[in-house]
Design an enzyme around this catalytic site. Structure first.
Site, mmCIF file in Angstrom:
data_model
loop_
_atom_site.group_PDB
_atom_site.id
_atom_site.type_symbol
_atom_site.label_atom_id
_atom_site.label_comp_id
_atom_site.label_asym_id
_atom_site.label_seq_id
_atom_site.Cartn_x
_atom_site.Cartn_y
_atom_site.Cartn_z
ATOM 1 N N ASN A 110 -51.482 -94.133 -61.767
ATOM 2 C CA ASN A 110 -51.041 -94.880 -62.950
ATOM 3 C C ASN A 110 -51.521 -96.328 -62.940
ATOM 4 O O ASN A 110 -51.498 -96.994 -63.979
ATOM 5 C CB ASN A 110 -49.512 -94.846 -63.064
ATOM 6 C CG ASN A 110 -49.016 -93.580 -63.722
ATOM 7 O OD1 ASN A 110 -49.790 -92.656 -63.996
ATOM 8 N ND2 ASN A 110 -47.727 -93.507 -63.983
ATOM 9 N N CYS A 155 -39.429 -93.938 -63.443
ATOM 10 C CA CYS A 155 -40.596 -93.038 -63.352
ATOM 11 C C CYS A 155 -41.759 -93.826 -63.931
ATOM 12 O O CYS A 155 -42.065 -94.898 -63.422
ATOM 13 C CB CYS A 155 -40.333 -91.714 -64.070
ATOM 14 S SG CYS A 155 -39.577 -91.854 -65.699
ATOM 15 N N SER A 156 -42.394 -93.349 -64.974
ATOM 16 C CA SER A 156 -43.452 -94.128 -65.619
ATOM 17 C C SER A 156 -42.850 -95.027 -66.696
ATOM 18 O O SER A 156 -42.854 -96.245 -66.575
ATOM 19 C CB SER A 156 -44.521 -93.200 -66.211
ATOM 20 O OG SER A 156 -45.158 -92.464 -65.185
ATOM 21 N N GLY A 208 -39.596 -94.419 -67.922
ATOM 22 C CA GLY A 208 -38.155 -94.516 -67.729
ATOM 23 C C GLY A 208 -37.317 -93.797 -68.763
ATOM 24 O O GLY A 208 -36.154 -94.155 -68.965
ATOM 25 N N ARG A 247 -37.783 -88.397 -66.412
ATOM 26 C CA ARG A 247 -37.244 -88.145 -65.076
ATOM 27 C C ARG A 247 -36.152 -89.141 -64.711
ATOM 28 O O ARG A 247 -35.192 -88.807 -64.005
ATOM 29 C CB ARG A 247 -38.375 -88.183 -64.048
ATOM 30 C CG ARG A 247 -39.317 -87.004 -64.136
ATOM 31 C CD ARG A 247 -40.612 -87.222 -63.395
ATOM 32 N NE ARG A 247 -41.540 -88.104 -64.108
ATOM 33 C CZ ARG A 247 -42.825 -88.273 -63.777
ATOM 34 N NH1 ARG A 247 -43.320 -87.629 -62.741
ATOM 35 N NH2 ARG A 247 -43.587 -89.068 -64.483
ATOM 36 N N ARG A 251 -40.440 -84.678 -77.564
ATOM 37 C CA ARG A 251 -40.321 -83.596 -76.576
ATOM 38 C C ARG A 251 -39.983 -82.250 -77.219
ATOM 39 O O ARG A 251 -40.390 -81.203 -76.734
ATOM 40 C CB ARG A 251 -39.253 -83.944 -75.532
ATOM 41 C CG ARG A 251 -39.555 -85.225 -74.746
ATOM 42 C CD ARG A 251 -40.734 -85.048 -73.811
ATOM 43 N NE ARG A 251 -41.038 -86.282 -73.119
ATOM 44 C CZ ARG A 251 -42.032 -87.110 -73.432
ATOM 45 N NH1 ARG A 251 -42.847 -86.801 -74.441
ATOM 46 N NH2 ARG A 251 -42.242 -88.220 -72.741
#
EC number: 3.1.3.95
Length: 627
Positions: free
Chosen positions: A306, A391-392, A394, A397, A437
């Site tokens: 990332n 996570c990336s 937020g 996950r 999602r």
């Protein structure tokens, strides 16, 4: 005689509760399985009735089209019947001897395709192929002549994907009314007060009231008391999507906190930000934690990768902090894993190599990693150490980890209303991208943003309820209801990606909350074995030997699978409770009747005279059985 009857009843109730306790003690928490029979023979005369006359429409639901059709059932073969399309659902009822009924919310449809063409050969080769988001596919056949599917295809496609056709979602059309307004279930300031905030270490800020600090965060945030508003803005510039570290939960005794955020914008050049480093140290200092633990949900290789896109992770420059990677895969891996699971459970279960087939999907392995990460977070906080989770960005996950850890640590979230608050707080208000999602009302079924992150969270909750059957006030039916309406678009609860988008689309004023439905009939969502334990921390066993496939959800559309309905133990327990209430009511009536009779006798002249000339009145003690 009446007093003797009362004594007999009270003696029965004492024995009744001894039996009830023994009965519950014998329950192993596993329950039993019932066979679910969908297909059954119906009398020929029922064919004369109007098939769709008994469809109960919701307020605001309108019929669009109905049509004679053949349902290509995976379990019963070709079944003739009639299909009804409304602005909310697809409803099918058979006219054959085999009774088959389908009731599918249009929001649960992911893809609608034409099957075969005008020149297709073979029986029932021309029709519609429908892929659903809830682990099932549907096929319908029509007559080939006269473009018989054109009208139903166009209307179904239009109403299944309203946003792609300039139509409103059904949540804006329905006119359902409920006694309770579910939008009031979560009030951020009240929830912070329940946790004991603000205090001398943490303050509540409204810096994001116009969403100008972070457009995907809620308006009410809890931050370190020593931080200033300008500090927050400088930290936001160094965090992905400006999602700064903020408090999600605080331990009342040791004051350790769970804070959540997104990844730091380190990049390939290894940028540093002194304000961000100092800010994390303020979180550590709030309860004098020796080392602040930063849980990065990603595999380390992903976090390193990332950096190429400007992201990254906290390095050695963050003094008094330790970084732990939890190895949870990204949204794309989870999407493919669930697809593989669907392949082995629908329409037919892969019987010959079931265990190896299930293992090859890696679904339970992912569930294990999510649960394992949440256990680490909960254990660290319980031992008095503050943590930061990201996570990336937020919102995937991170939400899984914080909400599951809070469920383990705080018994309030294990109540029916508390669980609603948890979902509203950690998922909805903190910007899990439900619209992206799930794809509400969007025809783009191949969108790479789609992923079952929230489904996976509910699966983890179900795993916990299996391991701790008395710790949760709600039952499995609530979890199934939540997932059904995650897709249905009947309620506004899961619509859009963040709070600012919901405010822009007036979700609270123009749609109904799912919690209005749930709280209007709470009894059906309650676990009869629930035992409140306020201080208990739950640590589920996150090993493959203890995790199970959630058959009641993933394989519920297969009538040949013995589905787990309400267990006989649970049903019998409810019957015993009803019997107890009935006997208590009779006992109360007898006691009232006896006391009124005694009062009349005591006040009558005959009673007063006889009491002076006869033997002393026999005294009875009314036993009160403690419940």
């Amino acid at each position: 005689m009446r007093d003797i009857l009362i004594l007999v009843l009270e003696g029965f109730l004492e024995k009744f509760f001894v039996c009830l306790l023994q009965f519950c003690a014998c329950w192993n928490g596993k329950g039993f399985y019932f066979a679910s029979v969908i297909a059954r023979r119906g009398p020929r005369e029922s064919l004369k009735m109007e098939l769709l006359a008994d469809v109960s429409l919701l307020p605001g639901e309108e019929r669009i089209i109905d049509k004679d059709i053949i349902y290509m059932c995976h379990f019963n073969g070709a079944v003739k019947g009639k299909v009804l399309i409304t602005n909310y659902r697809l409803y099918f009822k058979s006219s054959d001897d085999v009774t088959v009924m389908l009731d599918v919310p249009l929001g649960a449809i992911s893809r609608v395709e034409k099957m075969g063409g005008a020149s297709s050969r073979g029986e029932n080769s021309y029709g519609l192929d429908i892929t659903c988001k809830d682990m099932r596919n549907l096929k319908f056949a029509l007559k080939q002549e006269g473009h018989s599917r054109r009208d139903i295809f166009e209307l179904l496609f239009r109403h299944a994907f309203p946003l792609s056709h300039g139509l409103p979602l059904f949540a804006y059309v329905t006119q359902e009314k409920y006694a309770e307004n579910g939008w009031n279930i979560y009030k951020p300031v009240e929830e912070f007060r329940r946790q004991g905030l603000p205090n001398n270490k943490w303050r509540i800020t409204f810096i994001n009231k116009s969403y100008d600090l972070c457009d995907t965060y809620p308006t009410v945030l809890a931050v370190p008391f020593k931080s200033k508003e300008e500090d927050l803005r400088r930290v936001a510039a160094f965090r992905s999507r400006a999602r700064i570290p903020v408090l999600s939960w605080i331990h009342r005794e040791n004051q350790a906190v769970i804070a959540r955020c997104s990844q730091p914008l380190v990049g390939m050049s290894g940028k540093r930000n002194k304000d961000d480093e100092r800010y994390l140290d303020l979180i550590r200092e709030a309860n004098d934690t020796t080392k602040l633990t930063i849980y990065d949900a990603r595999p380390s290789v992903n976090a390193v990768a990332n950096k190429a896109t400007g992201g990254g992770y906290e390095g050695d420059e963050y003094q008094n902090a330790e970084l732990v990677f939890l190895d949870i895969q990204n949204i794309h891996v989870m999407r493919e894993s669930l697809k593989k699971l669907k392949d082995i459970v629908y329409p037919n279960v892969e019987e010959s190599h079931w265990l190896s087939s299930l293992e090859s999907t890696h679904w339970l392995e992912h569930v294990k990693l999510v649960l394992s990460g949440a256990i680490q977070v909960a254990d660290k906080v319980s031992s008095g150490n503050s943590v930061v989770v990201h996570c990336s960005d937020g919102w995937d996950r991170t939400a899984q980890l914080t909400s599951l850890a809070m469920l383990m640590l705080d018994s309030h979230y294990r109540t029916l209303r508390g669980f609603q608050v948890l979902i509203e707080k950690e998922w909805i208000s903190f910007g899990h991208k439900f619209a992206s999602r799930i794809g509400h009302g969007d025809k783009n079924h191949a969108d790479q943003d789609r992923s079952p992150i929230f489904v996976q969270f509910i699966d983890c909750v179900w795993q916990m309820t299996k391991q701790f059957p008395t710790a949760f006030e709600f039952n499995e039916h609530l979890l199934l209801t939540i997932l059904d309406h995650l897709y249905s678009c009947r309620f506004g609860t899961f619509l859009y990606n963040c709070e600012s988008a919901r405010e822009q689309h007036e979700v609270r004023s123009k749609t109904v909350s799912l919690w209005s439905l749930v709280n209007s009939k709470m009894d059906i969502y309650l676990n009869p074995f629930y035992t409140p334990e306020s201080g208990r921390v739950l640590y589920p066993v996150a090993s493959m030997r203890h995790l199970e496939l959630w058959v009641t959800y993933y394989i519920r559309w297969n009538p040949r699978i013995r589905q787990q309905q309400q267990s006989p133990v649970e049903q019998r327990y409810k019957e015993l409770l009803a019997l107890r209430d009935e006997y208590l009511k009779k006992l109360e009536q007898l006691q009232l009747s006896d006391s009124s009779t005694s009062s009349r006798l005591a006040n009558s002249p005959t009673a007063n005279t006889s009491s002076t000339t006869s033997t002393p009145t026999q005294q009875y003690t009314h036993l009160q059985t403690p419940f």
